[in-house]
Scaffold this active site. Structure first.
Site, PDB file in Angstrom:
ATOM      1  N   ASP A  37      11.019  -5.264   8.474  1.00  0.00           N
ATOM      2  CA  ASP A  37       9.821  -5.201   9.462  1.00  0.00           C
ATOM      3  C   ASP A  37       9.697  -6.501  10.126  1.00  0.00           C
ATOM      4  O   ASP A  37      10.595  -7.203  10.164  1.00  0.00           O
ATOM      5  CB  ASP A  37       8.484  -4.745   8.563  1.00  0.00           C
ATOM      6  CG  ASP A  37       7.560  -4.128   9.306  1.00  0.00           C
ATOM      7  OD1 ASP A  37       7.502  -2.838   9.181  1.00  0.00           O
ATOM      8  OD2 ASP A  37       6.856  -4.615  10.128  1.00  0.00           O
ATOM      9  N   VAL A  40       0.789  -1.026   0.099  1.00  0.00           N
ATOM     10  CA  VAL A  40      -0.127  -0.040   0.025  1.00  0.00           C
ATOM     11  C   VAL A  40       0.788   1.365   0.175  1.00  0.00           C
ATOM     12  O   VAL A  40       1.815   1.340   0.813  1.00  0.00           O
ATOM     13  CB  VAL A  40      -1.011  -0.008   1.111  1.00  0.00           C
ATOM     14  CG1 VAL A  40      -1.707   1.385   1.382  1.00  0.00           C
ATOM     15  CG2 VAL A  40      -1.986  -1.126   1.175  1.00  0.00           C
ATOM     16  N   ALA A  73       4.651   4.159   3.012  1.00  0.00           N
ATOM     17  CA  ALA A  73       4.103   2.973   2.411  1.00  0.00           C
ATOM     18  C   ALA A  73       4.209   1.692   3.210  1.00  0.00           C
ATOM     19  O   ALA A  73       4.863   1.674   4.190  1.00  0.00           O
ATOM     20  CB  ALA A  73       4.966   2.741   1.040  1.00  0.00           C
ATOM     21  N   LYS A  74       3.706   0.619   2.842  1.00  0.00           N
ATOM     22  CA  LYS A  74       4.083  -0.524   3.592  1.00  0.00           C
ATOM     23  C   LYS A  74       3.305  -1.783   3.042  1.00  0.00           C
ATOM     24  O   LYS A  74       2.620  -1.529   2.237  1.00  0.00           O
ATOM     25  CB  LYS A  74       2.978  -0.302   5.219  1.00  0.00           C
ATOM     26  CG  LYS A  74       3.412  -1.433   6.477  1.00  0.00           C
ATOM     27  CD  LYS A  74       4.544  -0.672   6.902  1.00  0.00           C
ATOM     28  CE  LYS A  74       5.202  -1.486   8.260  1.00  0.00           C
ATOM     29  NZ  LYS A  74       6.176  -0.764   8.973  1.00  0.00           N
ATOM     30  N   GLY A  75       3.936  -3.122   3.239  1.00  0.00           N
ATOM     31  CA  GLY A  75       3.624  -4.114   2.760  1.00  0.00           C
ATOM     32  C   GLY A  75       3.812  -5.292   3.409  1.00  0.00           C
ATOM     33  O   GLY A  75       4.231  -5.223   4.581  1.00  0.00           O
TER      34      GLY A  75
END
Lengths: 161, 409
Positions: B142, B56, B101-103
């Site tokens: 992460d 995202v 952002a992050k995924g």
């Protein structure tokens, strides 16, 4: 009926005789609570004057207005631009109505009938007022959008980051 | 309220205090792009398995988007979206030229071999390589991803786009990683502790700290605070903890943890549960493990005067209110643990310039950015009489808002 007719904005300036002639092409009717006078999208070939009772005007299920005695519905049909009804009219409380047939009104107009010409002139005035109000609303609407961004910029500078 | 909902809650609270209006609020909260892919790989035993992968991208008004990539069985699109927005606000608070952002991949990596993880990572890169990149979106480690995973991402991406070390940060030192990256979040916490100490007249030296979590963040925070003269009175990890009101012997504790894999059972103190640690007698509490550990009821029992959020969202919004009433200073995650992404930014800069900084330079630059961020947030807090968290969100919204308006909506 004649008195009520003469009080309408669209009959402004009509003499007693002219109003009587207009009344001759009108038909009085009663409508029970819950009756749909006309539905959005249906063909419109008459104008309705509310003599008594309350009518709800709605568009796509959303209520636009509640109108009562002296209100006129579907006046566009008199100008030969009837086409489709743009809203739905539903009777909220038992009503008495006056219906003027658009085709018969057009006939009067073709013979340069004074009553018909006066009504058309009055309707033109009503509509030009509506157009003006609409224009103002449009300008107001655009201004609102511009201010939203300007307000945000103001907020940003007020908070001084 | 989940920690995902908490971010939206804090954002809204700040946006309403600023009175930005509903439409600007929507514009700032909505993500730029949400991508979901199906990642299919062949397991070592020949079975074929398919996993959901997400990326995202929340906002790019301030620069290429930045955020971690996690491998966890509970990853879903809502969680990833919320964490992506958290990154937008975090990068803005420290004034990095990045968006958020992050995924993640919905997978339990414990059940996968190293070879399977490598195949999964490379396949995922195949599917998102056209939306990431050094000037688009730069992933980082992460939950359950590490420098090795980042090395695979860099290698796979480079097959499509040519040599591109700056596509990802948190890489191994031997493959374009930055010195000081591993300890960065813990070091950032120390710098913030020093700043707040100056503000409230409680110098780090002689102040009692309790640290929940002894991983990448907590262990370095404890070590650095100890080196600065702070007294570590309690630490804990997933297995258990230890406390000593007179202060733990931190170097000996590190030896113990290295040998046994946990701080549990360390002889220099008495056992202390992870939850017990949160309410122990100390001046500064550093929750650096999981989210939502400080609930309303725990918050009422907390004895610390200052909380530094090492983890993301360790305080629930309800706990936050309790702390506000009690007068406990909470340094929010988007400021307190921003050291990690800040050194990630330094790694990206070094990669783009084909240079290597020594650790002193990394730490000096980190201290500068953390201090500036703290001063800005503290200034808003003072002048507007707002909690530090709200002030940090206000600063972030202001910076993102300005960039958005300048670019043109």
């Amino acid at each position: 009926m004649l008195d009520q007719l003469m009080k309408l904005p669209m009959c402004k300036g009509l003499s007693q005789g002219e109003a009587t002639e207009l009344a001759s092409i009108a038909r009085e009717s009663q409508a029970k609570k819950g009756t749909v006078l006309f539905a959005q999208g249906a063909h419109g070939d008459s104008i309705l004057v509310v003599l008594e009772g309350q009518i709800e005007v709605s568009m796509s299920g959303q209520t636009l207005a509640q109108v009562g005695e002296g209100s006129v519905l579907g006046e566009m049909s008199l100008l030969g631009e009837g086409g489709k009804r743009t809203a739905t009219a539903t009777v909220l409380s038992d009503a008495r109505l006056l219906e003027i047939d658009a085709a018969r009104f057009q006939e009067l107009l073709k013979t340069s009938h004074l009553a018909a010409l006066k009504v058309v002139a009055n309707l033109a005035q009503v509509m030009s007022k509506r157009l003006l109000a609409m224009n103002e609303k449009l300008i107001e609407g655009n201004k609102g959008k511009k201010e939203e961004l300007a307000d945000f910029q103001k907020i940003l500078s007020n908070w001084s980051f | 309220m989940t920690s995902a909902e908490a971010t939206a809650h804090y954002f809204k609270k700040a946006a309403r205090i600023m009175d930005v209006g509903e439409r600007i609020e929507t514009l700032l909260a909505a993500p730029l792009r949400e991508v979901k892919v199906q990642v299919s790989i062949e397991l070592d035993n020949g079975e074929i398995r398919t996993f959901d992968g997400y990326r995202v991208q929340h906002d790019n008004s301030r620069g290429p988007m930045k955020g971690g990539l996690r491998y966890h069985p509970e990853v879903d699109s809502d969680e990833v979206l919320s964490l992506a927005s958290l990154m937008t606000w975090k990068t803005a608070v420290v004034n990095l030229p990045f968006g958020g952002a992050k995924g993640g991949i919905r997978v339990d990596p414990i059940g996968l071999s190293s070879k399977e993880l490598e195949r999964l990572t490379r396949k995922f890169v195949d599917q998102i390589q056209d939306i990431i990149g050094p000037t688009r979106d730069i992933p980082a480690p992460d939950v359950n991803t590490n420098p090795q995973v980042m090395a695979w991402i860099m290698d796979q991406y480079s097959k499509y786009h040519g040599h591109s070390p700056a596509v990802v940060t948190g890489k191994p030192i031997d493959l374009y990683g930055s010195r000081g990256r591993e300890a960065a979040t813990g070091r950032g916490l120390l710098y913030i502790a020093r700043e707040i100490a100056r503000d409230v007249g409680l110098p780090v030296k002689g102040t009692r700290f309790a640290v929940q979590g002894f991983g990448n963040v907590g262990s370095h925070a404890a070590r650095l605070v100890h080196e600065d003269g702070g007294i570590i009175v309690a630490v804990s990890d997933v297995n258990g903890g230890v406390k000593n009101p007179k202060g733990l012997d931190v170097p000996a504790l590190f030896d113990h943890a290295r040998k046994t894999g946990s701080v549990k059972g360390f002889g220099g103190g008495v056992p202390c549960g992870s939850e017990e640690l949160l309410t122990c007698d100390c001046d500064v509490l550093i929750p650096a493990a999981l989210g939502s550990v400080l609930t309303r009821s725990v918050a009422a029992e907390v004895r610390a005067k200052i909380i530094l959020e090492g983890a993301n969202a360790p305080c629930t919004p309800e706990a936050d209110e309790v702390f506000e009433k009690k007068g406990v200073l909470v340094v929010p995650d988007i400021l307190a643990n921003a050291g990690g992404v800040t050194v990630s930014y330094f790694e990206w800069v070094q990669n783009l310039q084909h240079v290597t900084w020594d650790e002193d330079r990394v730490n000096t630059e980190l201290e500068k950015l953390m201090r500036e961020a703290y001063e800005r947030v503290a200034n808003i807090s003072r002048t507007r009489k707002l909690p530090l968290r709200t002030s940090a969100y206000v600063l972030a919204i202001g910076r993102v808002g300005k960039a958005t308006v300048l670019r043109g909506i």
